[in-house]
Design a protein around this motif. Structure first.
Motif, mmCIF file in Angstrom:
data_model
loop_
_atom_site.group_PDB
_atom_site.id
_atom_site.type_symbol
_atom_site.label_atom_id
_atom_site.label_comp_id
_atom_site.label_asym_id
_atom_site.label_seq_id
_atom_site.Cartn_x
_atom_site.Cartn_y
_atom_site.Cartn_z
ATOM 1 N N HIS A 38 0.916 -1.253 -0.019
ATOM 2 C CA HIS A 38 0.208 0.170 -0.028
ATOM 3 C C HIS A 38 0.945 1.139 -0.056
ATOM 4 C CE1 HIS A 38 -3.798 2.025 1.841
ATOM 5 N NE2 HIS A 38 -3.416 2.810 0.649
ATOM 6 N N CYS A 39 0.726 1.945 -1.019
ATOM 7 C CA CYS A 39 1.540 3.223 -1.239
ATOM 8 C C CYS A 39 1.269 3.793 -2.412
ATOM 9 C CB CYS A 39 3.417 2.863 -1.246
ATOM 10 S SG CYS A 39 3.686 2.259 -2.548
ATOM 11 N N HIS A 40 1.754 5.112 -2.657
ATOM 12 C CA HIS A 40 1.205 6.142 -3.659
ATOM 13 C C HIS A 40 2.459 6.928 -4.453
ATOM 14 C CE1 HIS A 40 -2.963 5.295 -2.259
ATOM 15 N NE2 HIS A 40 -2.143 5.089 -0.961
ATOM 16 N N SER A 41 2.154 7.031 -5.667
ATOM 17 C CA SER A 41 3.151 7.755 -6.457
ATOM 18 C C SER A 41 2.399 9.059 -7.066
ATOM 19 C CB SER A 41 3.781 6.879 -7.515
ATOM 20 O OG SER A 41 2.608 6.786 -8.688
ATOM 21 N N THR A 42 3.401 9.775 -7.921
ATOM 22 C CA THR A 42 2.939 10.939 -8.417
ATOM 23 C C THR A 42 1.909 10.499 -9.552
ATOM 24 O OG1 THR A 42 4.799 10.524 -10.053
ATOM 25 C CG2 THR A 42 5.242 12.121 -8.282
ATOM 26 N N THR A 44 -0.837 -1.476 9.201
ATOM 27 C CA THR A 44 -0.577 -0.294 7.972
ATOM 28 C C THR A 44 0.016 0.983 9.013
ATOM 29 O OG1 THR A 44 -1.848 0.733 6.405
ATOM 30 C CG2 THR A 44 -3.028 0.224 8.275
ATOM 31 N N GLY A 45 0.320 1.931 8.204
ATOM 32 C CA GLY A 45 0.849 3.176 8.486
ATOM 33 C C GLY A 45 -0.120 3.857 9.523
ATOM 34 N N SER A 46 -1.217 3.590 9.394
ATOM 35 C CA SER A 46 -2.423 4.462 10.276
ATOM 36 C C SER A 46 -2.957 3.604 11.467
ATOM 37 C CB SER A 46 -3.350 5.078 9.589
ATOM 38 O OG SER A 46 -3.892 4.264 8.758
ATOM 39 N N GLY A 101 0.799 -2.839 4.699
ATOM 40 C CA GLY A 101 1.477 -1.687 3.922
ATOM 41 C C GLY A 101 1.423 -0.365 4.638
ATOM 42 N N SER A 102 2.577 0.241 4.297
ATOM 43 C CA SER A 102 2.841 1.535 4.983
ATOM 44 C C SER A 102 1.669 2.623 4.510
ATOM 45 C CB SER A 102 4.223 1.983 4.410
ATOM 46 O OG SER A 102 4.170 2.211 2.931
ATOM 47 N N ASP A 103 1.061 2.693 3.472
ATOM 48 C CA ASP A 103 0.181 3.785 2.898
ATOM 49 C C ASP A 103 1.064 5.044 2.605
ATOM 50 O OD1 ASP A 103 -1.935 5.403 2.051
ATOM 51 O OD2 ASP A 103 -2.924 5.335 3.779
ATOM 52 N N PHE A 104 2.335 4.864 2.126
ATOM 53 C CA PHE A 104 3.486 5.947 2.064
ATOM 54 C C PHE A 104 2.881 6.943 1.114
ATOM 55 C CE2 PHE A 104 7.265 7.538 0.253
ATOM 56 C CZ PHE A 104 7.923 8.302 1.581
ATOM 57 N N HIS A 105 3.148 8.130 1.142
ATOM 58 C CA HIS A 105 2.749 9.118 0.242
ATOM 59 C C HIS A 105 3.932 9.992 -0.080
ATOM 60 C CE1 HIS A 105 -1.291 8.087 1.037
ATOM 61 N NE2 HIS A 105 -2.011 8.724 -0.045
ATOM 62 N N SER A 106 4.677 10.115 0.825
ATOM 63 C CA SER A 106 5.716 11.345 0.606
ATOM 64 C C SER A 106 6.772 11.471 1.863
ATOM 65 C CB SER A 106 5.226 12.753 0.549
ATOM 66 O OG SER A 106 6.175 13.826 0.905
ATOM 67 N N PRO A 107 8.020 11.523 1.608
ATOM 68 C CA PRO A 107 9.051 11.703 2.549
ATOM 69 C C PRO A 107 8.739 12.529 3.618
ATOM 70 C CG PRO A 107 10.205 11.293 0.208
ATOM 71 C CD PRO A 107 8.657 11.487 0.182
ATOM 72 N N GLU A 108 8.162 13.873 3.414
ATOM 73 C CA GLU A 108 8.007 15.012 3.957
ATOM 74 C C GLU A 108 6.716 14.748 4.879
ATOM 75 O OE1 GLU A 108 8.704 15.307 0.660
ATOM 76 O OE2 GLU A 108 10.865 15.652 1.194
ATOM 77 N N LEU A 120 7.172 -1.421 8.707
ATOM 78 C CA LEU A 120 6.181 -2.210 9.378
ATOM 79 C C LEU A 120 6.404 -3.178 10.223
ATOM 80 C CD1 LEU A 120 3.089 -1.496 7.332
ATOM 81 C CD2 LEU A 120 3.546 -0.013 9.144
ATOM 82 N N PRO A 121 5.994 -3.501 11.401
ATOM 83 C CA PRO A 121 6.140 -4.764 11.880
ATOM 84 C C PRO A 121 5.544 -5.916 11.311
ATOM 85 C CG PRO A 121 4.631 -3.624 13.122
ATOM 86 C CD PRO A 121 5.001 -2.457 12.318
ATOM 87 N N PRO A 122 6.018 -6.995 11.524
ATOM 88 C CA PRO A 122 5.410 -8.202 10.727
ATOM 89 C C PRO A 122 4.070 -8.558 11.017
ATOM 90 C CG PRO A 122 6.886 -9.161 12.311
ATOM 91 C CD PRO A 122 6.915 -7.418 12.405
#
Length: 291
Positions: free
Chosen positions: A15-19, A229-231, A254-261, A270-272
Motif C-alpha cells: 500500500h503506497c502512492h506515487s505521483t 498499516t501506517g495509520s 502496507g505503509s500507505d506511504f505518500h511522501s518523505p516529508e 512496519l512490524p510483521p
C-alpha cells in the motif's frame, strides 16, 4: 510458492502512492526507496488509477523485488468514504480500467467547487495552487489542495489543513460520488485479484456499522483486510488480527506511504503480521511477478 513468499514474516509493503495519484515520488523512486527499506514484495496502489503499474513492475523487478499489481479504490459506504485495495489483478482488464475511469470522473469540477469554497473563506487561487502538485490532473484531490495551503502559509502542515478546511462541515469540503462497494470488489475479483479493506481503524464507524461493512464486503467477494498499516496503532493491529481470524479474512500489510516529508511510516518499516494470520500474498502466489 516458496516458504518465504508464504510467510507472515515476509517484508511485504502492499500500500503506497506515487505521483500518478497523490504521492510525491515517481514509481521508480518509490521502488528504490522500498528496496532500501528492505521490502521483498511490493505493490503500488495509486488512488483509483493503474496507469503507473507497468512502470512500477519494471522498477521493482530491476531492484530485485517481487511485485503485485495494486490500486486503492474509493467507495461510499454508510455515508462515508471507505478505501478498498485491489492486489494481483490483470491491470489490462477492460472492466477494471473503465470502472476506475468512471470513478475518477468529476474530480476537476469538484476541485473547482473546493477552490470557490476556500475563496469564500478568504483563500484565493487554491485550484491553480493545487495544480502545481498534481502529476495526473484526473486525480486532483484534497491532498494536493493541502500541500498548496501549507506552502501558502495558511497552515503549518497537512494534518492541520484537514482539521481546519477540507473535512465535512469545514470550508473547502465538497463530497464526491465514489464507486459502490459491490462494484469495486467485483472489478478487482473479476480481473483475477483480491479485494482488501484498507486501514479499517481509520473509519469512524460504530461496531454495528463496521460489522455491516465487513459482512457486505465478504458477500460481494472481498477476501482481505489490512491489519498492519501506517495509520494503525499496535492496539489496532491486535484488534484487526482478531477480526481477520473471526471472519476468515486474508491479512495484508502496507505503509500507505505518500511522501518523505508527510508520511510518518516509511516503506518497509512496519512490524510483521502475526503468525496466526494467513497473508494475502499466500493466495496470490501465481499473480506475483518474480524478480
Amino acid at each position: 510458492m516458496t516458504a518465504l513468499s508464504s510467510s507472515a514474516a515476509l517484508n511485504a509493503d502492499l500500500h503506497c502512492h506515487s505521483t500518478v495519484s497523490d504521492g510525491t515520488l515517481a514509481p521508480e523512486a518509490l521502488a528504490a526507496r522500498a528496496k532500501a527499506g528492505g521490502v521483498q514484495l511490493w505493490a503500488l496502489t495509486d488512488h483509483d488509477e493503474i496507469a503507473g503499474q507497468e512502470r512500477a513492475r519494471q522498477a521493482a523487478l530491476a531492484q530485485g523485488m517481487d511485485y503485485l499489481t495494486g490500486t486503492e479504490i474509493s467507495v461510499t459506504f454508510a455515508g462515508r468514504v471507505v478505501h478498498i485495495v485491489g492486489l494481483g489483478f490483470d491491470h489490462t482488464d477492460r472492466q477494471l480500467t473503465d470502472g476506475l475511469r468512471q470513478t475518477r470522473g468529476g474530480r476537476e469540477a469538484r476541485a473547482k467547487e473546493m477552490s470557490a469554497s476556500l475563496a469564500q473563506a478568504g483563500i484565493h487561487g487554491a485550484y491553480e495552487g493545487a495544480l502545481k502538485y498534481v502529476g495526473n490532473p484526473e486525480l486532483i484531490s484534497r491532498t494536493h489542495f493541502a500541500r498548496f495551503l501549507v506552502e501558502a502559509g495558511h497552515c503549518s502542515d497537512v494534518p492541520e489543513v484537514f482539521r481546519r478546511y477540507l473535512t465535512e462541515g469545514k470550508p473547502g469540503f465538497v463530497p464526491h460520488k465514489w464507486a459502490a462497494l459491490r462494484d469495486a470488489v467485483r472489478w478487482i475479483t473479476e480481473a483475477g485479484g483480491v479485494a482488501v479493506i484498507a486501514h479499517p481503524g481509520r473509519y469512524p464507524f460504530t461496531a454495528m456499522e463496521e460489522y455491516a461493512l465487513i459482512t457486505e464486503f465478504i458477500h460481494h467477494g472481498g477476501r482481505g483486510i489490512e491489519v498492519v498499516t501506517g495509520s494503525h496503532t499496535a492496539a489496532d493491529a491486535t484488534r484487526y488480527t482478531d477480526t481477520a481470524l473471526e471472519f476468515d479474512l486474508l491479512a495484508s500489510r502496507g505503509s500507505d506511504f505518500h511522501s518523505p516529508e508527510e508520511s510518518h511510516t516509511d516503506l518497509g518499516s512496519l512490524p510483521p503480521l502475526a503468525g496466526s494470520l494467513t497473508p494475502v500474498w499466500s493466495a496470490l502466489s501465481e499473480r506475483i511477478h518474480r524478480a
